[in-house]
Scaffold this motif. Structure first.
Motif, PDB file in Angstrom:
ATOM      1  N   PRO A 196      47.591  29.212  45.707  1.00 19.07           N
ATOM      2  CA  PRO A 196      47.419  30.120  44.564  1.00 19.07           C
ATOM      3  C   PRO A 196      46.080  29.961  43.859  1.00 19.07           C
ATOM      4  CG  PRO A 196      49.421  28.787  44.338  1.00 19.07           C
ATOM      5  CD  PRO A 196      48.743  28.335  45.565  1.00 19.07           C
ATOM      6  N   PHE A 197      45.556  28.735  43.819  1.00 19.20           N
ATOM      7  CA  PHE A 197      44.275  28.544  43.149  1.00 19.20           C
ATOM      8  C   PHE A 197      43.182  29.329  43.852  1.00 19.20           C
ATOM      9  CE2 PHE A 197      40.263  26.004  43.117  1.00 19.20           C
ATOM     10  CZ  PHE A 197      39.844  26.437  41.875  1.00 19.20           C
ATOM     11  N   VAL A 254      43.536  31.974  45.659  1.00 14.83           N
ATOM     12  CA  VAL A 254      43.740  33.404  45.416  1.00 14.83           C
ATOM     13  C   VAL A 254      43.118  33.797  44.080  1.00 14.83           C
ATOM     14  CG1 VAL A 254      45.458  35.193  45.010  1.00 14.83           C
ATOM     15  CG2 VAL A 254      45.829  33.519  46.808  1.00 14.83           C
ATOM     16  N   ALA A 255      43.445  33.024  43.040  1.00 12.68           N
ATOM     17  CA  ALA A 255      42.891  33.330  41.713  1.00 12.68           C
ATOM     18  C   ALA A 255      41.375  33.233  41.741  1.00 12.68           C
ATOM     19  CB  ALA A 255      43.476  32.375  40.669  1.00 12.68           C
ATOM     20  N   LEU A 309      50.036  27.699  39.887  1.00 15.26           N
ATOM     21  CA  LEU A 309      50.810  28.906  39.608  1.00 15.26           C
ATOM     22  C   LEU A 309      50.341  30.039  40.513  1.00 15.26           C
ATOM     23  CD1 LEU A 309      51.510  27.234  37.120  1.00 15.26           C
ATOM     24  CD2 LEU A 309      51.389  29.329  35.760  1.00 15.26           C
ATOM     25  N   GLY A 350      45.895  28.849  37.746  1.00 11.77           N
ATOM     26  CA  GLY A 350      45.892  28.928  39.205  1.00 11.77           C
ATOM     27  C   GLY A 350      45.636  27.557  39.813  1.00 11.77           C
TER      28      GLY A 350
END
Lengths: 471, 471
Positions: free
Chosen positions: A315-316, A318-319, B404, B400
């Protein structure tokens, strides 16, 4: 108005010539490209002949029509061979718009089995789009003695073009630098083991920061550290201001705030994400560095190649890649997006505002490249951000209304407006394609890519009644 | 500096009084609240006594310390009974901060079985937070003859406070309106069938646009069209400028641009989404209207109640509610978020910029509430948006990094900064809670809620070295 039609005619003629070249080089699709060249050439020739000599110059407002119409015309003509080959009209238009705006989003799958003539055409469109953007942005319009447009106002705040004197000479210099970079890039790709075809196609889409590749696995098809590092270097070079190259070559003056800002940003982001990747997945440091450098540079320079599906890093990542899509390269380069000059000015303005609170009477002048940022440049930057944000929201909203999920709608709208290429999420992420989207969504993204490439105001001004009263 | 400590002491004493009231009303948690009241009262009394009389007024910059410290002190003291009751320190701090900032995000589940004393305390914190924001924002600081702060600059651009004369009288008037609205709301809730407890608790969290409810199904526990429409009306009333009420009551002048803008926006958004919901799901028109009106008003006014999980309506609804989270109510109300005044000014500035292209010599004055928007107000609005966007990006990025997913990180950061309450997605959406997040994420969101409520600049200025040299 005749002049606008005339320039469009010339562009069609030039495209017809490239189509003929494609037909000559690749027999398998020669028929498609010969037919396209015939149609494009006839239309272009007719337009140019009818209007030739009958124009008296270009009025200021007509440059907006000129710029917008050029990209629209080119995208339609560029779609013709793709349509004649086998694609649906909407898909062909999407692919050609993505090419000319150097976005690099694709609706095509099975690229590895696609005829080379088609793949080369995609690369050629990006080559034309890249140089077109620089020339229209910096050289053509000063020749025509026009200004006032957001895009050119921000360009000309750089003032480098004026330092270099004559705009025509400057346009020529830009062309030479562009061609030289592509030739050098192709040579290094060839040395690194690419076929002649791949080296040529990828050099065109690297330096133009376009991002079309010749395989579904994008640049990941080349499992060579050398090739990937070459691509990193030339993507960055495509995102530097072409006026800066000329200044370095002719005046030996290296100093440029936006170049430094871009390079430092890249270094910092690559260092952070590589470190994070090494620590969380145990990837060896050098591998992590290469993986991260390639994909970060690809997104920040708005190229859009990928060597891996970085959205699987967690997720990191992606962000992080979503945020990086906002960045963009330098003004006066082939790169799209917000661009580092605007970020520099915005951040300095915000910083000045915070500093003003404890010292309300302190005079704070915002400087950029050693000069004071004038009020009209500042308000141009501010309105760019405002209109960028509103366009992004409307586009994402409209895509949501068409049924796209949140991530796809938002990142699709963003990646089209910034001309990056891949979005995030399973559908339009770096490992996916835009093929599964519906026709309406594709057409909205076509509009997004054009709006982004033409920096929004150029197109939006055409929608105001006052424009049509004055033009 | 003594004055800052003194005011904090007074606030602790006031909170201790409310804790005693809670202890008296709800025997089941009387021990918890009596202990909390003792600690809070002792600390508050000590602070107030030590500093009483030893202050000589407040210097301009100290108001930033005052404002930030008040919310921090209140949140810590508000967390005390929650912690003593059974919650972890981080959860208690999150819940109390969410209360005092009138955000309404919760980490608590099983609300239906939670002691009434605890539920009432959550409502009381929102009641205090709502009026605190208005009074600090409009009344207290003009009394102290300070200004220059972003929040108060935008407030005072309204000039309504000055029209109404004496600031102390105005603060009193605001308090009366606030109390009257709550009493009226509670009465109507009671008439609609709520228990006395629920009517009181919900009136407090409706008018303060806070959004804490007494059940895991939020306002959905009341399956009554009457109650839901009452809530809609009072959420909107909490989001209107309190200075406007006084003006209407005392001067009979209704006209207000930001009130009209908010009401028209609400009407348009509700009409569109209701229509869409009816057409796509076949929900009867009146049911759709009520469902949509309730949830749209809840998000736009930054209340954060929900009567249903609107994210299940499909991707369009998700995108729409995400966008609506940016809206906010009016300045000088209990509502958080960007607020309609800033949107009005930003949109007018962007419109003026586009209009300037065809008519570059036309003079365009941006007006708001009939007055020219001065340059310093304009640059305040612009820097608000800049800092808002950057804070949002940093916060989402940090979330992120903590692992998350994209949607949760982005919407969590947004909903905390705008003090709305629910995010989108399965975890923190209207049907979920913030309980599953890790402690670090919760603490980041606590920071986000405080930054959002204090309009960022108030807090960020404390981080500049120049501030500490001057203060």
């Amino acid at each position: 108005m005749n002049f606008v039609v005339f320039v469009n005619g010339l562009i069609l003629l030039f495209m017809a010539a490239l189509m003929l070249l494609d037909a000559a080089l690749f027999p398998a699709t020669a028929g498609v490209f010969a037919t396209s060249a015939l149609i494009t050439g006839m239309v272009g020739g007719a337009l140019a002949l009818v209007t030739y000599g009958a124009f008296t110059g270009l009025r200021r407002l007509q440059t907006f029509l000129l710029t917008t119409s050029i990209w629209l015309t080119a995208a339609i003509a560029g779609a013709l061979p793709l349509y004649l080959w086998s694609m649906s009209p909407v898909d062909a238009l999407f692919e050609a718009t993505s090419g000319f705006t150097t976005t690099g989003s694709t609706v095509m799958t099975g690229l590895d089995d696609t005829p080379h003539g088609i793949l080369m055409w995609r690369a050629m469109m990006q080559m034309m789009g890249g140089i077109g953007f620089i020339v229209v942005g910096i050289a053509l319009l000063p020749i025509l003695k026009v200004g006032g447009m957001q895009l050119f106002r921000t360009e000309s705040s750089d003032k480098t073009d004026k330092e270099l004197g004559n705009a025509a000479r400057f346009a020529f210099g830009t062309l030479v630098v562009y061609a030289a970079l592509m030739a050098l890039c192709a040579m290094l790709y060839r040395i690194g083991g690419m076929s002649v075809f791949n080296a040529a196609a990828h050099a065109m889409t690297t330096v133009s920061t376009g991002g079309y590749s010749t395989s579904d696995s994008s640049f990941g098809q080349f499992d060579s550290a050398f090739l990937q590092w070459v691509a990193v270097v030339f993507m960055v070079m495509g995102a530097l201001p072409f006026a800066w190259y000329l200044r370095v070559l002719l005046r030996h003056r290296l100093r440029s705030e936006q170049v430094m800002a871009l390079l430092w940003t890249l270094a910092a982001v690559i260092a952070c994400i590589s470190l994070w990747l090494t620590l969380t997945t145990g990837t060896p440091v050098l591998d992590a560095l290469r993986l991260v450098a390639f994909n970060v540079v690809s997104v920040i320079t708005t190229t859009g190649y990928a060597t891996t599906d970085y959205t699987l890093w967690g997720p990191f990542a992606v962000a992080a890649f979503f945020m990086l899509t906002f960045a963009g390269g330098c003004t006066g380069s082939t790169s799209g997006g917000v661009k580092s000059m605007r970020w520099i000015i915005l951040l300095r303005a915000a910083h000045a505002e915070i500093r003003k609170i404890p010292l309300p009477n302190a005079v704070s002048t915002i400087r950029y490249e050693g000069r004071k940022v004038e009020d009209d440049v500042m308000s141009g930057v501010i309105s760019y951000f405002t209109i960028f944000a509103l366009t992004l929201a409307c586009l994402a909203f409209a895509l949501g209304l068409l049924g796209l999920d949140f991530q796809t709608a938002l990142s699709g709208a963003l990646t089209s407006l910034t001309n990056v290429g891949p979005g995030i999420g399973p559908v339009i992420g770096p490992a996916g394609s835009f093929a599964p989207l519906g026709d309406s969504a594709k057409l909205l993204l076509v509009a997004g890519m054009l709006l982004g490439r033409l920096e929004m105001l150029t197109v939006l001004v055409l929608l105001t009644p006052a424009f049509w009263r004055e033009v």
